[in-house]
Design an enzyme around this catalytic site. Sequence first.
Site, mmCIF file in Angstrom:
data_model
loop_
_atom_site.group_PDB
_atom_site.id
_atom_site.type_symbol
_atom_site.label_atom_id
_atom_site.label_comp_id
_atom_site.label_asym_id
_atom_site.label_seq_id
_atom_site.Cartn_x
_atom_site.Cartn_y
_atom_site.Cartn_z
ATOM 1 N N TYR A 240 49.475 -1.747 26.725
ATOM 2 C CA TYR A 240 50.314 -0.551 26.924
ATOM 3 C C TYR A 240 50.685 -0.249 28.359
ATOM 4 O O TYR A 240 51.422 -0.123 28.837
ATOM 5 C CB TYR A 240 49.859 0.662 26.031
ATOM 6 C CG TYR A 240 50.737 2.042 26.590
ATOM 7 C CD1 TYR A 240 52.203 2.143 26.081
ATOM 8 C CD2 TYR A 240 50.231 3.009 27.312
ATOM 9 C CE1 TYR A 240 52.807 3.028 26.387
ATOM 10 C CE2 TYR A 240 50.904 4.117 27.654
ATOM 11 C CZ TYR A 240 52.281 4.159 27.217
ATOM 12 O OH TYR A 240 53.096 5.322 27.686
ATOM 13 N N SER B 227 53.435 6.437 33.228
ATOM 14 C CA SER B 227 52.669 7.019 32.583
ATOM 15 C C SER B 227 51.432 7.018 33.861
ATOM 16 O O SER B 227 51.153 6.180 34.390
ATOM 17 C CB SER B 227 51.892 6.398 31.353
ATOM 18 O OG SER B 227 50.750 6.749 30.862
ATOM 19 N N ASN C 130 59.485 5.668 15.529
ATOM 20 C CA ASN C 130 58.534 6.816 15.674
ATOM 21 C C ASN C 130 58.922 8.268 16.044
ATOM 22 O O ASN C 130 58.411 8.948 16.561
ATOM 23 C CB ASN C 130 57.642 6.524 16.877
ATOM 24 C CG ASN C 130 56.054 7.188 16.860
ATOM 25 O OD1 ASN C 130 55.762 7.330 15.733
ATOM 26 N ND2 ASN C 130 55.727 7.522 18.019
ATOM 27 N N LYS D 100 53.922 -0.510 31.279
ATOM 28 C CA LYS D 100 54.410 0.265 32.178
ATOM 29 C C LYS D 100 54.294 -0.090 33.612
ATOM 30 O O LYS D 100 55.258 0.073 34.347
ATOM 31 C CB LYS D 100 53.752 1.787 32.123
ATOM 32 C CG LYS D 100 54.018 2.422 30.758
ATOM 33 C CD LYS D 100 55.147 3.002 30.683
ATOM 34 C CE LYS D 100 55.631 3.633 29.029
ATOM 35 N NZ LYS D 100 56.698 3.849 29.061
ATOM 36 N N ASN E 121 45.772 11.302 19.896
ATOM 37 C CA ASN E 121 45.608 12.054 21.072
ATOM 38 C C ASN E 121 44.872 13.438 20.587
ATOM 39 O O ASN E 121 45.126 13.894 19.517
ATOM 40 C CB ASN E 121 46.941 12.289 21.476
ATOM 41 C CG ASN E 121 47.497 10.989 22.311
ATOM 42 O OD1 ASN E 121 48.517 10.601 21.781
ATOM 43 N ND2 ASN E 121 46.599 10.494 23.250
HETATM 44 P P1 NAD Z 1 57.617 9.088 20.987
HETATM 45 O O1 NAD Z 1 57.125 7.770 20.490
HETATM 46 O O2 NAD Z 1 57.657 10.405 20.338
HETATM 47 O O3 NAD Z 1 59.238 8.639 21.411
HETATM 48 C C1 NAD Z 1 59.589 7.430 21.972
HETATM 49 C C2 NAD Z 1 61.133 7.350 21.083
HETATM 50 O O4 NAD Z 1 61.443 6.005 21.467
HETATM 51 C C3 NAD Z 1 60.693 7.529 19.622
HETATM 52 O O5 NAD Z 1 61.595 8.227 19.135
HETATM 53 C C4 NAD Z 1 61.110 6.119 19.061
HETATM 54 O O6 NAD Z 1 61.614 5.968 17.861
HETATM 55 C C5 NAD Z 1 61.752 5.609 20.238
HETATM 56 N N1 NAD Z 1 62.089 3.944 20.424
HETATM 57 C C6 NAD Z 1 60.797 3.167 20.483
HETATM 58 N N2 NAD Z 1 61.023 1.770 20.530
HETATM 59 C C7 NAD Z 1 62.434 2.040 20.483
HETATM 60 C C8 NAD Z 1 63.484 0.882 20.506
HETATM 61 N N3 NAD Z 1 63.139 -0.393 20.791
HETATM 62 N N4 NAD Z 1 64.788 1.142 20.424
HETATM 63 C C9 NAD Z 1 65.149 2.614 20.372
HETATM 64 N N5 NAD Z 1 64.432 3.621 20.307
HETATM 65 C C10 NAD Z 1 63.119 3.145 20.382
HETATM 66 O O7 NAD Z 1 56.876 9.123 22.429
HETATM 67 P P2 NAD Z 1 56.916 10.174 23.666
HETATM 68 O O8 NAD Z 1 55.594 10.888 23.642
HETATM 69 O O9 NAD Z 1 57.983 11.000 23.549
HETATM 70 O O10 NAD Z 1 57.035 9.348 24.872
HETATM 71 C C11 NAD Z 1 58.169 8.925 25.490
HETATM 72 C C12 NAD Z 1 57.990 8.078 26.568
HETATM 73 O O11 NAD Z 1 56.876 8.626 27.496
HETATM 74 C C13 NAD Z 1 57.463 6.722 26.150
HETATM 75 O O12 NAD Z 1 57.889 5.704 26.890
HETATM 76 C C14 NAD Z 1 55.859 6.701 26.264
HETATM 77 O O13 NAD Z 1 55.460 5.505 26.688
HETATM 78 C C15 NAD Z 1 55.903 7.767 27.584
HETATM 79 N N6 NAD Z 1 54.554 8.443 27.861
HETATM 80 C C16 NAD Z 1 53.912 9.275 26.897
HETATM 81 C C17 NAD Z 1 53.082 9.780 27.098
HETATM 82 C C18 NAD Z 1 52.459 10.922 25.921
HETATM 83 O O14 NAD Z 1 51.402 10.963 26.127
HETATM 84 N N7 NAD Z 1 53.067 11.204 25.159
HETATM 85 C C19 NAD Z 1 52.348 9.904 28.295
HETATM 86 C C20 NAD Z 1 53.048 8.971 29.381
HETATM 87 C C21 NAD Z 1 54.129 8.369 29.132
HETATM 88 C C1 WQD Z 2 42.070 13.226 25.847
HETATM 89 C C2 WQD Z 2 40.575 13.289 26.011
HETATM 90 C C3 WQD Z 2 39.471 11.643 24.577
HETATM 91 C C4 WQD Z 2 41.007 12.279 20.718
HETATM 92 C C5 WQD Z 2 46.329 8.659 26.257
HETATM 93 C C6 WQD Z 2 46.622 7.535 26.645
HETATM 94 C C7 WQD Z 2 47.753 7.484 27.945
HETATM 95 C C8 WQD Z 2 48.708 8.660 27.841
HETATM 96 C C9 WQD Z 2 48.058 9.725 27.053
HETATM 97 C C10 WQD Z 2 50.922 7.569 27.399
HETATM 98 C C11 WQD Z 2 39.672 12.127 26.125
HETATM 99 C C12 WQD Z 2 39.063 12.840 23.968
HETATM 100 C C13 WQD Z 2 40.765 12.589 22.122
HETATM 101 C C14 WQD Z 2 40.050 12.773 19.851
HETATM 102 C C15 WQD Z 2 38.562 13.320 21.681
HETATM 103 N N1 WQD Z 2 49.623 8.161 26.767
HETATM 104 N N2 WQD Z 2 39.459 12.824 22.650
HETATM 105 N N3 WQD Z 2 38.722 13.147 20.549
HETATM 106 O O1 WQD Z 2 43.176 9.098 26.558
HETATM 107 O O2 WQD Z 2 43.798 10.817 28.281
HETATM 108 O O3 WQD Z 2 45.431 9.342 27.221
HETATM 109 O O4 WQD Z 2 47.375 9.484 26.134
HETATM 110 O O5 WQD Z 2 51.119 7.130 28.281
HETATM 111 O O6 WQD Z 2 48.064 6.274 28.128
HETATM 112 O O7 WQD Z 2 45.645 6.390 26.922
HETATM 113 O O8 WQD Z 2 44.648 11.181 25.939
HETATM 114 O O9 WQD Z 2 44.567 12.974 24.234
HETATM 115 O O10 WQD Z 2 44.043 10.498 23.694
HETATM 116 O O11 WQD Z 2 42.210 12.034 25.029
HETATM 117 O O12 WQD Z 2 37.489 13.613 21.927
HETATM 118 O O13 WQD Z 2 40.026 12.642 18.492
HETATM 119 O O14 WQD Z 2 40.391 13.764 24.479
HETATM 120 O O15 WQD Z 2 38.019 11.030 24.639
HETATM 121 O O16 WQD Z 2 38.411 12.468 26.940
HETATM 122 P P1 WQD Z 2 44.125 10.174 27.130
HETATM 123 P P2 WQD Z 2 43.927 11.580 24.698
#
Ligand code: NAD
Ligand code: WQD
Length: 365
Positions: free
Chosen positions: A148, A124, A35, A152, A198
Amino acid sequence: MTVLVTGGAGYIGSHTCVELLNAGHDIVVIDNFSNSHPEALKRVKEITGKTFHTYSIDILDEDGLARIFTEHEITAVIHFAGLKAVGESVSEPLWYYSNNVIGTILLCEVMKRNGVKNLVFSSSATVYGEPDTVPIPENSLLKTTNPYGRTKYMIEEILRDIHFADPEWSIALLRYFNPIGAHESGKIGEAPQGTPNNLLPYISQVAVGKLGELKVYGDDYQTHDGTGVRDYIHVIDLSLGHVKALEKVKSSKGVHTYNLGTGRGYSVLEMVKAFEKASGREISYTILGRRPGDIPVCFADTSKAFEELGWRAEREINKMCEDTWRWQRRNPEGYTSIETEKQTSLEKEPTKFFVTHKQEKVLNE
Ligand code: NAD
Ligand code: WQD
């Protein structure tokens, strides 16, 4: 110290690599690029003027992981690698449990065998499910609502058990709220594959003209304007939180759990307004029904991170939108515009980008 960063080419990982290098740490990055794009790591090098080793490795490849620990004196691991799309986890639960949970178990096995017991893990706010109260403190009830989120939750439990069995382990569980924004250079940022799930990536793709209009999911929540409220945090603040968490795990053994958010919630429509201001573009939107599984309001109690890490988020919402917009405007296709370049390079230099062995180092020059 030398920090192994799993998933370091991803959105949060690449920004954290910058801040780790800025803080004077050495890093080794592994990613399977499922990704993400290697170009992100080239740009981390450009931004910092520093170099580091990158390996194209899957965390499910235990032998590959083991060789990293033989080749480098790793002191600590920051573990970002994981799959993160909620909807996809509902349709592909086995993939999510395998990649996220088994991947983390294999990583910990290899760490244990090599005597590396310092770990910072990407958890998360999703582990809180629909919270009973806001702001949400770390000791709230955990009740995840999708596969998902359960990966976590399960990983958090596994890591607590590992520390219970061997108190030499030192682990930070970082519960991120809603990361947005980008590095202010405009060189790295969030580059979702396909249509974004998102809010902020969706809004910014509307602003840049890639998507027609935003779909606002619900305007009948019990919030001041009826739309969902979230705690958006600048990815640089989040990254700096990791640098602080790393210091914590090095100085104090235990399992340390922290919310990383700002403590302030913004509604969907407030985010639309803020992005319009930052970009000077109108964001057209249409109101639809609620998205299944969404919660009305979510924002963090951030006091523990401030008291124990001395960390708090500094960047406010306008800065978050301005930095997102700079990245989006300069990279409308994310890193994929590099594909053409990459194809040309492949034709000229076949070995540079082709990973013929899982362990082959890429982008090290
Ligand atoms: P991202 O997808 O941009 O980064 C994750 C990276 O991990 C990617 O580069 C992907 O290629 C790599 N990856 C996935 N599976 C792998 C595997 N099996 N081996 C090696 N590499 C692998 O996501 P991000 O937004 O940077 O998120 C990073 C971490 O934070 C994730 O664990 C995600 O669940 C967590 N997180 C993200 C958010 C968010 O909203 N972005 C919120 C809360 C938690
Ligand atoms: C935010 C707000 C939507 C898109 C998700 C995961 C969470 C975490 C972060 C990793 C909400 C609204 C969204 C759109 C919209 N990821 N929305 N139109 O749902 O808080 O969290 O991402 O851990 O696990 O569930 O974030 O950015 O998707 O939504 O109206 O096209 O925006 O309904 O109120 P969310 P989000």
